[in-house]
Design a protein around this motif. Structure first.
Motif, PDB file in Angstrom:
ATOM      1  N   THR A 205     -68.833 -97.147  56.498  1.00  0.00           N
ATOM      2  CA  THR A 205     -68.982 -97.890  57.751  1.00  0.00           C
ATOM      3  C   THR A 205     -69.958 -99.053  57.613  1.00  0.00           C
ATOM      4  N   SER A 206     -70.864 -98.975  56.647  1.00  0.00           N
ATOM      5  CA  SER A 206     -71.828-100.062  56.466  1.00  0.00           C
ATOM      6  C   SER A 206     -71.423-101.044  55.386  1.00  0.00           C
ATOM      7  N   SER A 207     -70.279-100.808  54.713  1.00  0.00           N
ATOM      8  CA  SER A 207     -69.858-101.720  53.639  1.00  0.00           C
ATOM      9  C   SER A 207     -68.505-102.363  53.898  1.00  0.00           C
ATOM     10  N   LEU A 208     -67.676-101.769  54.766  1.00  0.00           N
ATOM     11  CA  LEU A 208     -66.367-102.363  55.036  1.00  0.00           C
ATOM     12  C   LEU A 208     -66.524-103.727  55.710  1.00  0.00           C
ATOM     13  N   GLU A 209     -65.716-104.683  55.252  1.00  0.00           N
ATOM     14  CA  GLU A 209     -65.722-106.017  55.829  1.00  0.00           C
ATOM     15  C   GLU A 209     -64.458-106.320  56.628  1.00  0.00           C
ATOM     16  N   SER A 210     -63.382-105.553  56.396  1.00  0.00           N
ATOM     17  CA  SER A 210     -62.125-105.763  57.113  1.00  0.00           C
ATOM     18  C   SER A 210     -61.509-104.406  57.427  1.00  0.00           C
ATOM     19  N   LEU A 211     -61.136-104.205  58.705  1.00  0.00           N
ATOM     20  CA  LEU A 211     -60.534-102.949  59.142  1.00  0.00           C
ATOM     21  C   LEU A 211     -59.356-103.270  60.052  1.00  0.00           C
ATOM     22  N   SER A 212     -58.175-102.726  59.707  1.00  0.00           N
ATOM     23  CA  SER A 212     -56.961-102.950  60.486  1.00  0.00           C
ATOM     24  C   SER A 212     -56.325-101.595  60.784  1.00  0.00           C
ATOM     25  N   ILE A 213     -56.069-101.338  62.082  1.00  0.00           N
ATOM     26  CA  ILE A 213     -55.466-100.088  62.523  1.00  0.00           C
ATOM     27  C   ILE A 213     -54.311-100.457  63.444  1.00  0.00           C
ATOM     28  N   VAL A 214     -53.085-100.277  62.974  1.00  0.00           N
ATOM     29  CA  VAL A 214     -51.885-100.636  63.738  1.00  0.00           C
ATOM     30  C   VAL A 214     -51.017 -99.394  63.867  1.00  0.00           C
ATOM     31  N   SER A 215     -50.835 -98.930  65.093  1.00  0.00           N
ATOM     32  CA  SER A 215     -50.010 -97.765  65.369  1.00  0.00           C
ATOM     33  C   SER A 215     -50.417 -96.584  64.491  1.00  0.00           C
ATOM     34  N   SER A 216     -51.690 -96.339  64.403  1.00  0.00           N
ATOM     35  CA  SER A 216     -52.222 -95.286  63.538  1.00  0.00           C
ATOM     36  C   SER A 216     -53.481 -94.691  64.167  1.00  0.00           C
ATOM     37  N   LEU A 217     -53.880 -93.530  63.633  1.00  0.00           N
ATOM     38  CA  LEU A 217     -55.158 -92.889  63.999  1.00  0.00           C
ATOM     39  C   LEU A 217     -55.315 -92.735  65.510  1.00  0.00           C
ATOM     40  N   GLY A 218     -54.374 -92.107  66.147  1.00  0.00           N
ATOM     41  CA  GLY A 218     -54.460 -91.917  67.571  1.00  0.00           C
ATOM     42  C   GLY A 218     -53.151 -92.170  68.272  1.00  0.00           C
ATOM     43  N   ARG A 219     -52.102 -92.425  67.499  1.00  0.00           N
ATOM     44  CA  ARG A 219     -50.790 -92.647  68.081  1.00  0.00           C
ATOM     45  C   ARG A 219     -50.184 -91.319  68.507  1.00  0.00           C
TER      46      ARG A 219
END
Length: 519
Positions: A205-219
């Motif tokens: 969480t302290s090193s990621l620079e780009s995060l994309s969540i599309v129709s995932s993780l809670g669909r």
């Protein structure tokens, strides 16, 4: 003089033996043949002493003996004892000093076989996530459309970017897999991966620079016997990724009271896209200063537009369409001099278009349709140097459409239908470009068109990028009325004819019975 075949062969073998002895006795030639680093051939080599061709055996002579040790030139045996001659043993070549190792072969350079080898722990993590791997030994190879991107580490490489897409139903996120990936991963994306979200490691969480969540993780997922909903993403969960420069969340459930929780620590954010989710609340007053893209379309955001939007001097795209945003358009929107696309459609905005829109010199796409915007359209809006597309349909705009010949030639679309009080200047604009609008009179008010049959039949049914096909719709509805009227007349005529036939039959039957009874 007759020469026998045996004599000729003896002479040839003797010449070949002498030539081979002479070549073997030459120290320079032996040195060049032993080392042989250069592709050039020494000029001292006789043409008859080819090292790759053995002498042709003569019929009746013993077979030539193979040399004991490999040599560039093998001595040629003779076929008769008289012609046999021991070749002169070559002189030993002087010993050379060993050359220093080449820098290209230094131990620090990775061998070619490990050029695409992945860290074993990260490879194990990918397998636990059910990620399809084409070639485990070359997972970092630059294949087309590869979901992996690796660093240049040695002796093994590590993942810096991972794109998970269309994950199988049995795939789950495990703490062990995330721990193995957290050390080097900078970009992570999920596409159609309905696995439940879990707590990510603090290092990730302290090193990621780009995060994309599309129709995932809670669909929402549906099974054969019941419907279940995975744990939705929360605003607190997203807020942990405070080092992000790009965040994309689409087509999922987001449980958050507003953007304030999500953006509380994301000061370095450049691209923010949260669209088609359940995000509600109000727009924040403070935004990341380096924001270039803001997409919050199709959510449940309400409230007004903050005046501090004007401080986003690097903003190029802003899409707030499809929400419940209300209030007037602030003058500070005219300070967005870098914005190229501005979408505020399908909200509850009201009030006039700010005159500060004349400062939007980079604006190319403007969509404010489906609101309650009133007043007249500023002339400066049509004169913007970069404007190409304008959609102001279904508002309460009035006055004369500010179009001239230069703006018409520059624009691709200027859609204003659905504004009953808006009209156009017939002397400057063709009616074919503004379908759905009435002409203006001398006072700038719309002229109500007459409802004569000729005008109804002369209306156009084609669409135009400058309006809509409302006139064509009236024409089609009129045609349908005429068609229905014709059908009714046809049915009535058939019914009348059938009634007449039935009456005729009744009369004939009655007459026949009367005549029978009388006779």
């Amino acid at each position: 003089m007759d020469v026998t075949a045996m004599q000729v062969s003896s002479i040839l073998l003797a010449l070949l033996s002498i030539a081979a002895s002479t070549r073997a006795a030459s120290p320079s030639h032996h040195h060049n043949a032993a080392a042989a680093p250069a592709p050039e051939v020494s000029s001292s080599i006789p043409p008859l002493a080819s090292p790759r061709k053995s002498p042709i055996p003569i019929l009746g002579s013993p077979a030539p003996a193979l040399p004991a040790t490999p040599s560039p030139v093998s001595p040629v045996p003779t076929s008769s004892p008289a012609a046999a001659r021991k070749p002169t043993s070559p002189s030993p070549a002087p010993e050379e000093e060993p050359l220093p190792p080449s820098p290209l072969l230094a131990p620090s350079s990775p061998p070619p076989s490990n050029a695409t080898a992945l860290d074993p722990d990260q490879l194990k993590a990918l397998r636990s996530l059910k990620v399809p791997i084409r070639d485990p030994d070359n997972i970092c190879a630059p294949y087309p459309d590869t979901p992996f991107q690796c660093d240049q580490g040695y002796p093994t490489r590590h993942l810096v970017s991972l794109a998970l897409s269309y994950c199988p139903e049995e795939s789950v996120l495990s703490k062990e897999a995330l721990d193995a990936l957290a050390t080097t991963l900078k970009s992570l994306s999920f596409l159609h991966c309905p696995m439940p979200a879990i707590a990510f490691p603090a290092q990730m969480t302290s090193s990621l620079e780009s995060l994309s969540i599309v129709s995932s993780l809670g669909r929402e997922t549906t099974s054969d016997d019941l419907t279940t909903t995975n744990s939705a993403i929360t605003g607190v969960w997203l807020a942990r990724f405070h080092r992000l420069s790009r965040l994309e969340v689409r087509d999922i459930v987001v449980n958050a009271s507003g953007l304030a929780i999500i953006l509380s620590n994301m000061t370095g954010l450049r691209e923010l896209s949260i669209s088609n989710t359940t995000l509600g609340g109000h727009l924040v007053r403070s935004w990341p200063a380096n924001l270039t893209l803001l997409d919050l379309s199709n959510n449940r955001i309400q409230g007004g537009l903050p005046s501090l939007f004007g401080q986003l001097l690097r903003l190029e795209t802003m899409d707030l369409g499809g929400n419940n945003i209300s209030g007037h358009l602030p003058e500070s929107l005219g300070h967005l001099r870098s914005v190229r696309k501005l979408v505020l459609s399908s909200n509850a905005l009201w009030g006039p278009i700010p005159k500060s829109f004349a400062n939007l010199t980079s604006l190319a796409y403007l969509d404010m349709s489906g609101n309650k915007i009133n007043g007249s359209i500023p002339e400066a809006l049509a004169d913007l140097p970069s404007i190409r597309y304008v959609d102001l349909r279904n508002n309460d705009l009035d006055g004369m459409l500010p179009l001239n010949s230069s703006s018409i030639q520059r624009m691709n679309s200027f859609r204003v239908a659905g504004n009953p009080s808006l009209c156009y200047n017939s002397s400057a604009t063709s009616s074919k470009l503004v379908l759905g609008l009435a002409k203006c009179d001398e006072d700038g008010n719309p002229i109500v068109p007459s409802s004569s049959p000729s005008s109804s039949s002369g209306s156009s049914s084609s669409t135009s990028p400058w309006g809509d096909s409302s006139s064509g719709e009236h024409h089609s509805s009129s045609s349908s009325v005429h068609k229905s009227s014709g059908v009714k007349k046809t049915v009535w005529a058939i019914a009348t004819a059938l009634g007449a036939i039935f009456l005729f039959i009744v009369i004939v039957v009655a007459l026949s019975r009367w005549c029978k009874n009388k006779g």
